[in-house]
Design an enzyme around this catalytic site. Structure first.
Site, PDB file in Angstrom:
ATOM      1  N   HIS A 163      -5.204  -9.341  -1.534  1.00  0.00           N
ATOM      2  CA  HIS A 163      -5.196  -9.696  -0.124  1.00  0.00           C
ATOM      3  C   HIS A 163      -6.269 -10.753   0.149  1.00  0.00           C
ATOM      4  CE1 HIS A 163      -3.856  -5.516  -0.504  1.00  0.00           C
ATOM      5  NE2 HIS A 163      -3.082  -5.738   0.548  1.00  0.00           N
ATOM      6  N   HIS A 176      -6.927   3.674   6.747  1.00  0.00           N
ATOM      7  CA  HIS A 176      -6.268   3.365   5.468  1.00  0.00           C
ATOM      8  C   HIS A 176      -5.736   4.650   4.834  1.00  0.00           C
ATOM      9  CE1 HIS A 176      -5.153   1.023   2.037  1.00  0.00           C
ATOM     10  NE2 HIS A 176      -5.971   1.648   1.220  1.00  0.00           N
ATOM     11  N   ALA A 231       2.893  -2.243   4.032  1.00  0.00           N
ATOM     12  CA  ALA A 231       2.721  -1.224   5.060  1.00  0.00           C
ATOM     13  C   ALA A 231       2.297  -1.958   6.335  1.00  0.00           C
ATOM     14  CB  ALA A 231       1.650  -0.230   4.639  1.00  0.00           C
ATOM     15  N   SER A 252       0.823  -1.208   0.000  1.00  0.00           N
ATOM     16  CA  SER A 252       0.000   0.000   0.000  1.00  0.00           C
ATOM     17  C   SER A 252       0.856   1.258   0.000  1.00  0.00           C
ATOM     18  CB  SER A 252      -0.879   0.051   1.260  1.00  0.00           C
ATOM     19  OG  SER A 252      -1.869  -0.918   1.200  1.00  0.00           O
ATOM     20  N   HIS A 257      -2.932   0.883  -4.426  1.00  0.00           N
ATOM     21  CA  HIS A 257      -2.202  -0.120  -5.201  1.00  0.00           C
ATOM     22  C   HIS A 257      -2.365   0.216  -6.678  1.00  0.00           C
ATOM     23  CE1 HIS A 257      -1.291  -3.269  -2.102  1.00  0.00           C
ATOM     24  NE2 HIS A 257      -2.120  -2.488  -1.444  1.00  0.00           N
ATOM     25  N   MET A 285      -1.708  -7.027   7.085  1.00  0.00           N
ATOM     26  CA  MET A 285      -2.785  -7.840   6.500  1.00  0.00           C
ATOM     27  C   MET A 285      -2.349  -8.555   5.225  1.00  0.00           C
ATOM     28  SD  MET A 285      -5.866  -5.068   6.804  1.00  0.00           S
ATOM     29  CE  MET A 285      -6.007  -3.972   8.239  1.00  0.00           C
ATOM     30  N   SER A 286      -1.041  -8.710   5.038  1.00  0.00           N
ATOM     31  CA  SER A 286      -0.592  -9.308   3.765  1.00  0.00           C
ATOM     32  C   SER A 286       0.670 -10.122   3.992  1.00  0.00           C
ATOM     33  CB  SER A 286      -0.309  -8.191   2.746  1.00  0.00           C
ATOM     34  OG  SER A 286       0.811  -7.426   3.148  1.00  0.00           O
ATOM     35  N   TYR A 288      -8.345 -10.687   2.407  1.00  0.00           N
ATOM     36  CA  TYR A 288      -9.611 -10.068   2.828  1.00  0.00           C
ATOM     37  C   TYR A 288     -10.462  -9.562   1.661  1.00  0.00           C
ATOM     38  CZ  TYR A 288      -7.064  -5.588   2.369  1.00  0.00           C
ATOM     39  OH  TYR A 288      -6.338  -4.533   1.911  1.00  0.00           O
ATOM     40  N   GLU A 289      -9.889  -9.541   0.443  1.00  0.00           N
ATOM     41  CA  GLU A 289     -10.691  -9.087  -0.696  1.00  0.00           C
ATOM     42  C   GLU A 289     -11.624 -10.177  -1.206  1.00  0.00           C
ATOM     43  OE1 GLU A 289      -8.342  -6.760  -3.712  1.00  0.00           O
ATOM     44  OE2 GLU A 289      -6.749  -7.268  -2.300  1.00  0.00           O
ATOM     45  N   ASN A 314       2.240   3.392  11.154  1.00  0.00           N
ATOM     46  CA  ASN A 314       1.571   3.798  12.405  1.00  0.00           C
ATOM     47  C   ASN A 314       2.032   2.888  13.530  1.00  0.00           C
ATOM     48  OD1 ASN A 314      -0.335   1.929  10.633  1.00  0.00           O
ATOM     49  ND2 ASN A 314      -0.782   1.465  12.776  1.00  0.00           N
TER      50      ASN A 314
HETATM   51  N1  HPA Z   1      -2.550  -3.096  11.198  1.00  0.00           N
HETATM   52  C1  HPA Z   1      -2.697  -3.882  10.113  1.00  0.00           C
HETATM   53  N2  HPA Z   1      -2.292  -3.529   8.910  1.00  0.00           N
HETATM   54  C2  HPA Z   1      -1.701  -2.326   8.790  1.00  0.00           C
HETATM   55  C3  HPA Z   1      -1.511  -1.465   9.869  1.00  0.00           C
HETATM   56  C4  HPA Z   1      -1.965  -1.877  11.148  1.00  0.00           C
HETATM   57  O1  HPA Z   1      -1.843  -1.176  12.172  1.00  0.00           O
HETATM   58  N3  HPA Z   1      -0.904  -0.354   9.399  1.00  0.00           N
HETATM   59  C5  HPA Z   1      -0.713  -0.544   8.061  1.00  0.00           C
HETATM   60  N4  HPA Z   1      -1.196  -1.749   7.681  1.00  0.00           N
END
Ligand code: HPA
Length: 267
Positions: free
Chosen positions: A81, A242, A111, A29, A59, A206-207, A83-84, A230
């Site tokens: 992903h 996001h 990310a 991302s 993306h 998440m990937s 989750y998609e 973050n």
């Molecule tokens: N959690 C999950 N996926 C992420 C995060 C997070 O805090 N930051 C960027 N992708």
């Protein structure tokens, strides 16, 4: 290797040339602009039957084949992903195609949220290992004994050492850590983050994990780098979103590009 992957590799070679690809790069991302650094041919995923419709904003769903620092690379501007679609093996075909194009190595980027106060937003983390906290596996349903993939040193020690040297040469701090995969798409709760911190994870996302499993299954060497966007849920007062991920990822992306270029020059 499925027939489809060989057919797609042929189609890609007819557009981008026959030279074998050495390294694959999957962009996470907000990291999509790295594909612009490559001199070569961009092929939209839509032209490659069976490739994912990369439907996540941030993306860029193109496969770019070309040269970066004199090395033939295949850059996947978007990933699918879990989750998609609910499919853990959504990246299997693209990775099979990468193998069919001749690649031996794969570098994944993503990310991530950090659980390490000394790896704050804007920093990078080289994955040393992972915890698959989703309980899912992209090889479920694979019928051959090849499915029993060893996962020790899944993150190739020699590639990690070379990436670490590249970061050092660029003067960029690059700590190693353990990445935990939660399926998403909702972000984690603070209790979930406390749980994985206790269990030894340093970053969360998440990937990547399903792709690492698939890549090892296919015999590709793997390395992965997170750009921290973050602090993970409950670890700071900052809101997680996001939008924030996409806004923060380019901070790490500039450093990532320098490390990757230096790595490829020495590869
Ligand atoms: N959690 C999950 N996926 C992420 C995060 C997070 O805090 N930051 C960027 N992708």
């Amino acid at each position: 290797m499925s027939r489809n992957a060989d057919d797609l590799a042929r189609l890609i070679r007819s557009r981008a040339g026959d030279a074998p690809v050495r390294v694959g790069l999957v962009l996470g991302s907000g990291l999509g602009h790295l594909a612009d650094a490559v001199e070569g041919t961009a092929i939209p995923y839509g032209d490659l039957p069976g490739f994912p419709h990369a439907g996540v904003s941030g993306h860029n769903p193109n496969l770019v084949i070309g040269d970066l620092e004199g090395v033939r690379v295949a850059v996947f501007g978007g990933r699918a992903h879990y989750y998609e679609s609910g499919r853990g093996d959504a990246m299997r075909l693209p990775l099979e195609v990468l193998r069919a194009l001749g690649a031996e190595a794969l570098i994944l980027t993503n990310a991530a949220g950090s659980m390490q106060p000394d790896i704050p937003p804007g920093e990078l983390m080289l994955l040393s290992d992972h915890i698959n906290f989703s309980g899912l596996n992209p090889l479920i349903g694979e019928a051959t004994d090849d499915r029993f993939v060893p996962m020790k040193d899944a993150y190739d020690p020699a590639m990690r050492a070379a990436l670490q040297r590249a970061a050092e040469a660029e003067g960029i701090p690059l700590q190693q850590g353990v990445y935990a995969w939660y399926s998403g798409p909702s972000f984690e709760t603070p209790a979930e983050i406390r749980a994985i911190r206790t269990l030894g994870a340093d970053a969360v996302g998440m990937s990547t994990v399903p792709e690492v499993i698939l890549a090892r299954f296919l015999g590709l060497k793997v390395a992965a780098i997170s750009t921290v966007t973050n602090m993970a849920a409950g670890m700071s007062d900052e809101a997680i979103s996001h939008e924030h991920t996409k806004a923060m990822a380019p901070l790490g992306a500039a450093k990532l590009e320098r490390i990757l270029r230096r790595y490829l020059r020495g590869a």
